[in-house]
Scaffold this active site. Structure first.
Site, short mmCIF file in Angstrom:
data_model
loop_
_atom_site.label_atom_id
_atom_site.label_comp_id
_atom_site.label_asym_id
_atom_site.label_seq_id
_atom_site.Cartn_x
_atom_site.Cartn_y
_atom_site.Cartn_z
CG HIS A 42 58.03 36.41 8.65
ND1 HIS A 42 59.32 36.21 9.07
CD2 HIS A 42 57.45 37.21 9.57
CE1 HIS A 42 59.50 36.88 10.20
NE2 HIS A 42 58.39 37.50 10.52
CG ASP A 69 61.60 34.55 7.15
OD1 ASP A 69 61.01 35.17 6.25
OD2 ASP A 69 61.40 34.72 8.37
CB SER A 71 60.20 39.93 11.94
OG SER A 71 59.98 38.79 12.72
#
Ligand code: 4AZ
Length: 230
Positions: free
Chosen positions: A41, A87, A182
């Site tokens: 992402h 992911d 992230s």
């Protein structure tokens, strides 16, 4: 990072950060001099030319000792933007980074999953509060614990799907990853076993942080194939 403390890049020399059009967006881990492990992402739908990878820097504002362009994104073909299944992405650098001076190093992807209740380290430049607006100026770190799978499934029951490519970790209500972390590493016994992926809010007792499980079969296959065939 919620509930963490400042550290130095020399303590986490495999940690890098990504900029998109000059703006800090995510963390990552250096697996080899030419490959960075991050979250899908963080790069999905974007162009390689807009990204730079920054290594060896503790502070976001400083000119990182090593900055690299990205030659190619490798995004797991089964990545699902709707539920964050798989992911995981690998960023192939245009030029390898030199492993010198102790501020830049590679880390091995973990082969077997981090044990439930095991202590793991997360680190990054993400916000320090759930509603924080600015990333941390200096890299931060926290020690959290891997949750038994059932405990995490119970936390997200009826609200989100915990797939086999995901593991959860937290000190519930106290320590967690958050926006900007992230793509960054969850490290267990010196190996990268997770990638910061998602969660409902940050540092909430009810909702642990969710990480891509590096040792899960599909993720491991993706990483191995990306490193091998190229
Ligand atoms: C984010 O927005 C994010 N608490 C990352 C991690 C977590 C939540 C959100 C986990 O990038």
């Amino acid at each position: 990072i919620i509930g963490g403390q400042e550290t130095s890049i020399s303590q986490v020399p495999y940690l890098v950060y990504l900029r998109q059009a000059g703006r800090f967006i995510c963390g990552g881990s250096l697996l080899t001099p030419s490959f960075v492990l991050s979250a899908a992402h963080c790069v999905y739908g974007a162009k390689e030319q807009d990204y730079t990878v920054h290594a060896g820097a503790s502070r976001l504002e400083e000119n990182a000792p090593v900055v690299r362009n990205v030659a190619r994104f490798h995004i797991a073909s089964s990545y699902s933007p709707s539920n964050f299944d798989m992911d995981v992405a690998m960023l192939q650098l245009a030029l390898p980074v030199p492993l010198a001076a102790g501020q830049v190093a590679t880390i091995t992807p973990c082969q077997s999953p981090a044990a439930a209740n095991g202590y793991v380290r997360i680190s990054g430049w993400g916000v320090e509060l759930e509603n924080g607006r600015k990333p941390a100026a200096q890299v931060r770190t926290a020690v959290v614990r891997v949750l038994p799978r059932v405990e995490c499934q119970l936390a997200y029951a009826g609200q989100a799907l915990l797939t086999d490519s995901m593991i959860c970790a937290a000190v519930r209500g106290v320590k967690d990853a958050c926006s900007g972390d992230s793509g960054g590493p969850l490290v267990y016994r010196g190996e990268v076993c997770g990638i910061v992926s998602w969660g409902f809010g940050c540092g909430r007792a009810a909702y642990p942080g969710v990480y891509t499980s590096v040792a899960s079969a599909r993720v491991k296959t993706f990483i191995d194939q990306t490193l091998r065939k190229l």
